[in-house]
Motif scaffolding. Sequence first.
Motif, PDB file in Angstrom:
ATOM      1  N   LEU A 217     -14.779   3.200   6.980  1.00  0.00           N
ATOM      2  CA  LEU A 217     -13.778   3.963   7.727  1.00  0.00           C
ATOM      3  C   LEU A 217     -12.682   3.070   8.289  1.00  0.00           C
ATOM      4  CD1 LEU A 217     -15.723   6.660   9.789  1.00  0.00           C
ATOM      5  CD2 LEU A 217     -14.479   6.943   7.652  1.00  0.00           C
ATOM      6  N   ASP A 218     -12.984   1.792   8.504  1.00  0.00           N
ATOM      7  CA  ASP A 218     -11.991   0.887   9.075  1.00  0.00           C
ATOM      8  C   ASP A 218     -10.914   0.502   8.074  1.00  0.00           C
ATOM      9  OD1 ASP A 218     -14.214  -0.393   7.807  1.00  0.00           O
ATOM     10  OD2 ASP A 218     -13.445  -2.321   8.483  1.00  0.00           O
ATOM     11  N   LYS A 219     -11.102   0.873   6.801  1.00  0.00           N
ATOM     12  CA  LYS A 219     -10.107   0.562   5.777  1.00  0.00           C
ATOM     13  C   LYS A 219      -9.374   1.832   5.352  1.00  0.00           C
ATOM     14  CE  LYS A 219     -12.726  -3.361   3.905  1.00  0.00           C
ATOM     15  NZ  LYS A 219     -13.363  -3.939   2.674  1.00  0.00           N
ATOM     16  N   PHE A 220      -8.319   1.658   4.614  1.00  0.00           N
ATOM     17  CA  PHE A 220      -7.566   2.755   4.019  1.00  0.00           C
ATOM     18  C   PHE A 220      -6.899   3.631   5.095  1.00  0.00           C
ATOM     19  CE2 PHE A 220     -11.314   1.767   1.262  1.00  0.00           C
ATOM     20  CZ  PHE A 220     -10.636   0.894   0.430  1.00  0.00           C
ATOM     21  N   LYS A 315     -25.810  -3.014  10.330  1.00  0.00           N
ATOM     22  CA  LYS A 315     -24.745  -2.667   9.383  1.00  0.00           C
ATOM     23  C   LYS A 315     -24.031  -3.905   8.861  1.00  0.00           C
ATOM     24  CE  LYS A 315     -20.585   0.158   8.899  1.00  0.00           C
ATOM     25  NZ  LYS A 315     -19.670   1.131   9.553  1.00  0.00           N
ATOM     26  N   VAL A 316     -23.731  -4.847   9.744  1.00  0.00           N
ATOM     27  CA  VAL A 316     -22.988  -6.043   9.324  1.00  0.00           C
ATOM     28  C   VAL A 316     -23.922  -7.203   8.984  1.00  0.00           C
ATOM     29  CG1 VAL A 316     -20.964  -5.367  10.631  1.00  0.00           C
ATOM     30  CG2 VAL A 316     -22.674  -6.827  11.724  1.00  0.00           C
ATOM     31  N   ASP A 317     -25.229  -6.961   9.115  1.00  0.00           N
ATOM     32  CA  ASP A 317     -26.253  -7.943   8.742  1.00  0.00           C
ATOM     33  C   ASP A 317     -26.107  -9.264   9.491  1.00  0.00           C
ATOM     34  OD1 ASP A 317     -28.508  -8.798   7.388  1.00  0.00           O
ATOM     35  OD2 ASP A 317     -27.378  -9.606   5.695  1.00  0.00           O
ATOM     36  N   ARG A 396     -14.498  -8.050  21.874  1.00  0.00           N
ATOM     37  CA  ARG A 396     -15.146  -9.279  21.390  1.00  0.00           C
ATOM     38  C   ARG A 396     -16.283  -8.965  20.418  1.00  0.00           C
ATOM     39  NH1 ARG A 396     -13.697 -11.202  26.663  1.00  0.00           N
ATOM     40  NH2 ARG A 396     -15.506 -10.182  27.606  1.00  0.00           N
ATOM     41  N   VAL A 397     -17.068  -7.927  20.727  1.00  0.00           N
ATOM     42  CA  VAL A 397     -18.165  -7.530  19.835  1.00  0.00           C
ATOM     43  C   VAL A 397     -17.611  -7.092  18.486  1.00  0.00           C
ATOM     44  CG1 VAL A 397     -19.933  -5.764  19.443  1.00  0.00           C
ATOM     45  CG2 VAL A 397     -19.804  -6.923  21.657  1.00  0.00           C
ATOM     46  N   MET A 402     -16.716  -8.196  12.723  1.00  0.00           N
ATOM     47  CA  MET A 402     -15.791  -8.153  11.589  1.00  0.00           C
ATOM     48  C   MET A 402     -15.490  -9.522  11.008  1.00  0.00           C
ATOM     49  SD  MET A 402     -13.122  -5.318  13.138  1.00  0.00           S
ATOM     50  CE  MET A 402     -11.955  -5.432  11.794  1.00  0.00           C
ATOM     51  N   PHE A 403     -15.330 -10.510  11.900  1.00  0.00           N
ATOM     52  CA  PHE A 403     -14.835 -11.812  11.456  1.00  0.00           C
ATOM     53  C   PHE A 403     -15.802 -12.969  11.740  1.00  0.00           C
ATOM     54  CE2 PHE A 403     -11.122  -9.348  13.112  1.00  0.00           C
ATOM     55  CZ  PHE A 403     -10.661  -8.912  11.870  1.00  0.00           C
TER      56      PHE A 403
END
Length: 407
Positions: A217-220, A315-317, A396-397, A402-403
Motif C-alpha cells: 500500500l505504501d507504493k503506487f 512483516k518486514v522480517d 522513527r519506527v 522501511m530503511f
Amino acid sequence: MANSNPADEHEAFDIISEEEIERFKNAVEEGDLPRAAANLMNSLDSIENAKLDIAITGESGSGKSTFVNAIRGLEDEEEFSAVTGVVETTMEPTPFPHPVYPNVTVWDLPGIGTETFKSSEYLKQVCFERYDFFIIIATERFKSNHANLAREINNMGKKFYFVRSKVDQDLDASKKRRKSTYDEEMIMKEIRNNCTECLKKAGVENPRVYLVSSFELDKFEFELLEETLEKELPTHKRHALLLSLPTISIKILEKKKKMMKKQLWMVASASCAMAAVPIPGLSIACDLLILKKYLSKYCRSFGLDDESLEKLARKVDIPVADLKSVIKSPLAKEITSDLLIKLLAGCTVFAVATATEEVMRFIPVLGSLAAGGISFGTTYYMLNTFLNDLAADAQRVLKRSMFGTEV
C-alpha cells in the motif's frame, strides 16, 4: 509553548458544529460546569464513534478480499481477516470491522462478473443505502459491468472510486519481459490509459482510476486515493477514515497527528470544566483519566502498541526489539497513573505560565472558564507534548522498518 498557526486554530473548530459549541457556552454561562464538560465529551464521542461503511466490489479474482484486509492493516492469514482465494469466496455482503476502530466497517461484496449481473438489482441485493462510498476493483481491465455499476451508483447519489489492483504483478511481469527496456513510469501510464479508455468506451465520463497493490500500500497510488477520500468525505467520517488507515507513510502519520491535534482544545476544555467544580480531588482524577484514555488512543493509532509492533516486525522480517529500540517516549511503553502523576508534576509550572495564553486562544468558546486555566493548560500541554513525542516515535519506527535506520 510554541506559537500556533492562526489557520490551524481556525481548523481546530471544524470538527464540532456551531450548535455544539453554543450548547457548551450556554452551560458554562449558566454555571452548569458538569453539563458543559458532558457536552464536550459527548461531542468527542460522536467524532470518535462516527460510523463509516466502505463497500468493496468487483469481479471474482480481482483481489477484493485482499484489499479489504490491507486497508484494515491485516494480512490474509491473520485472525479476523477476510477469506481470500482464486475463486469467488463472498456470496453475500460480509462486514469486516476494523480491529482497532470498530466504528469503521469494510464490506466485502459479492462479485459482479456473472452473465446475469444487473447493476440495479445488485445494488438492491447488497443494501445500497448502507454504504458511504464504493470502491470498484478490477484487475487487467475494467469492463461494461464495472461501468454499469458505477453509473447506477452515481444515479443513486453516492460516490464510487475505481481501483486497478495487482499493479505489482504487472510490473514484475513486464520487468521479466522487457529486461533492457523496462520503464516503470511508462508501464504505469499504459495501465492507467488502458483503464480509462475502457471505462470511457463503456460510458463513464472522466473516470478516475487509482493503481494499487494490496501487498504494498505504501507504493503506487493508494495515498492518492486516500487524499481524494479525505477531500470528499464529511468531517467526522474523514476523521474515522484517517485514524483507521494503516500508517504506511510519513505523510499519513502527519495527517493523523494533525487530526488528533484538532481535538486537544475539546479534551482540555472538558478537563477545565471539571476542575472548576468544587469537589476535592476531582480535577486530578479527571485529568489522569482523560490523559490515560487519549494517550492510549494515540499509541494505538500510531502503531506503537505491542501487538502492532510485533505485526510490523513480522512483516518486514526484523526483530521487534529493533523497532522498540528507537522509541524514546516512556508513554509508548506503559501508560500508568503513577507515570502520569510524575510527568504532570514536571510540567505544571510551565503549564500554569501558558494557561492564560491558551485560554485566550479559544475565547469566546471558553469564556468564563478562565478560572480553570490551570487544568486546561496542564491537560492541553501534556496531550500536545506527548502527542508530538509519540508521533516522533512512530516516525522513527516507520523509518527503521522501511530503511533499517531511524534517520
